[in-house]
Design an enzyme around this catalytic site. Structure first.
Site, PDB file in Angstrom:
ATOM      1  N   ARG A  55      27.685  18.884  70.365  1.00 24.02           N
ATOM      2  CA  ARG A  55      29.138  19.001  70.482  1.00 24.02           C
ATOM      3  C   ARG A  55      29.833  18.365  69.281  1.00 24.02           C
ATOM      4  NH1 ARG A  55      32.733  15.603  73.110  1.00 24.02           N
ATOM      5  NH2 ARG A  55      31.061  14.635  74.321  1.00 24.02           N
ATOM      6  N   TYR A 108      49.137  37.869  68.539  1.00 26.91           N
ATOM      7  CA  TYR A 108      48.140  38.198  69.555  1.00 26.91           C
ATOM      8  C   TYR A 108      48.591  37.663  70.911  1.00 26.91           C
ATOM      9  CZ  TYR A 108      43.766  37.743  72.179  1.00 26.91           C
ATOM     10  OH  TYR A 108      42.808  37.787  73.146  1.00 26.91           O
ATOM     11  N   ASP A 181      46.509  32.967  61.261  1.00 24.58           N
ATOM     12  CA  ASP A 181      45.374  33.622  61.910  1.00 24.58           C
ATOM     13  C   ASP A 181      44.957  34.794  61.023  1.00 24.58           C
ATOM     14  OD1 ASP A 181      43.620  35.117  63.486  1.00 24.58           O
ATOM     15  OD2 ASP A 181      44.696  34.671  65.341  1.00 24.58           O
ATOM     16  N   LYS A 206      35.249  38.804  65.848  1.00 28.77           N
ATOM     17  CA  LYS A 206      35.729  40.064  65.302  1.00 28.77           C
ATOM     18  C   LYS A 206      34.933  40.455  64.052  1.00 28.77           C
ATOM     19  CE  LYS A 206      38.904  39.913  68.540  1.00 28.77           C
ATOM     20  NZ  LYS A 206      38.796  38.575  69.121  1.00 28.77           N
TER      21      LYS A 206
END
Length: 389
Positions: A55, A108, A181, A206
């Site tokens: 993590r 988005y 973004d 993506k």
């Protein structure tokens, strides 16, 4: 080196005996052992030391972070479990109750949702702007609580390209963090840090991974001090990238420039043909002459991207009919994979918006979004023609 070369030669550390594997090794371990307590304590001090717990850092994940920083021209990066993990992680780390965010109006749907949630729960003020005029931003940002300017390189799904150089310069002059973004353009088409952004976020799901088989996200930073300030908060949030997801993304990146060329070429052909079809009332594609962002897109992008949207003369019913009639394209969410996908934003990706908000964002009720894959464009056009009826 050019981006195509850098994409092939992803960051890959040599092995202890001096050789270097051609593929980045997958280190699928949750924790790492030490010989001394002092060494373990030293490794806990920051984001770039020895690996302690995945993590906090992992060799495969760090290779992805360094590769993405190199592609975007950044000082460092943080990998996340998803694109929304990257956006939420950065927003939660940067913002405090009462802060103001100036955001592009067409974003988005998931970004709209998290901004609305922050506004409701923490009193974050969100001011919407068109993204076309730096003066509009300056008028909205002249407030002591303004902390962030939030933009998309190519807006989803309208194809709007904001005035990145002008807006980001204005944000920097006012001491406001510029966050962009870049998921729809990818570093192959635009590198917002070159235009003055402080942070670039990606849904690596993506185009970066490009094969519809992984969830991931990333934030790339122009200044490493900002990355180090945000990193502890992202560790606490726990939205860290999984090593296997990072490995899959690293496997996809070397073909990114090749795939983007095919995505852009196919989308450009389909946009031109759809614009001439009698059943199509409007096409939204930034490199299509007549698009409101056409000149700006030509100036800041190295291609029009693989995403286009179009409105049918029959409205909502016609749009839903089209996405159910296609046979080569798939009716599915997401974008950026090798296969062509279609969806209806008003009822899926932007379902959080009411009618007024959809209209303000430029999303018509019957708008169809198409993520153009790398199939033969003539097959895609034949499929679109028969679906148009």
């Amino acid at each position: 080196m050019e981006l195509g070369t850098r994409a092939v030669h992803v960051v890959n550390e040599p092995l202890p005996h001096g050789s270097r594997p051609l593929s980045v090794p997958l280190v699928q371990s949750s924790a790492f052992a030490f010989e001394s307590a002092a060494a373990l304590a030293d490794a806990m001090a920051g984001p770039d030391g020895s690996y302690v717990y995945s993590r906090r850092g992992n060799p495969t994940v760090r290779a992805l972070e360094q590769t993405l920083a190199g592609l975007e021209g950044g000082a460092g990066a943080i990998a996340f479990a998803s694109g929304m993990g990257a956006i939420s992680g950065v927003l939660l780390a940067l913002l405090r109750p009462g802060d103001r965010v100036v955001a592009q109006r067409c974003l988005y749907g998931g970004t709209h949702a998290v901004l609305a949630d922050l506004a409701e729960r923490y009193g974050i003020e969100v001011v919407r702007i068109s993204g076309d005029d730096p003066a509009e931003f300056e008028a909205a940002a002249v407030h002591p609580a303004t902390r962030l300017l939030l933009l998309e390189t190519i807006a989803n799904p309208t194809g709007q390209v904001p005035d990145l150089p002008g807006l980001l310069a204005a944000a920097r002059a006012l001491g406001v963090v510029g966050l962009v973004d870049n998921s729809l353009a990818s570093p192959a088409l635009c590198r917002p840090l070159e235009h003055g952004a402080d942070i670039v976020v990606h849904s690596t799901t993506k185009y970066l991974s490009g094969h519809s088989d992984v969830l991931g996200g990333a934030a790339v930073f122009a200044d490493d001090g900002l990355r180090r300030r945000i990193w502890p908060r992202t560790v606490e949030l726990g939205a860290c990238a999984d090593p296997f997801a990072a490995w899959l993304t690293l496997r996809g990146i070397p073909t990114l420039p090749l795939r983007m060329r095919e995505h852009c070429a196919g989308a450009a052909v389909l946009a031109e043909r759809l614009a001439a079809h009698p059943r199509v009332s409007a096409v939204h594609y930034p490199w299509l002459a007549g698009h409101p962002s056409y000149e700006r897109a030509r100036a800041v992008l190295d291609g029009g991207g693989g995403l286009l949207s179009f409105e049918l003369t029959g409205g909502r019913e016609a749009g839903r009919d089209f996405i159910e009639r296609v046979r080569v394209a798939r009716l599915a969410l997401s974008l950026g994979g090798v296969e062509t996908l279609v969806t209806h934003p008003a009822s899926t990706s932007h379902r959080e918006l009411d009618g007024a908000a959809l209209e303000a964002a430029g999303i018509a009720p019957g708008l169809v979004r198409m993520s153009v894959g790398i199939e033969d464009v003539e097959d895609l056009w034949a499929d679109a023609e028969q679906a148009l009826g």
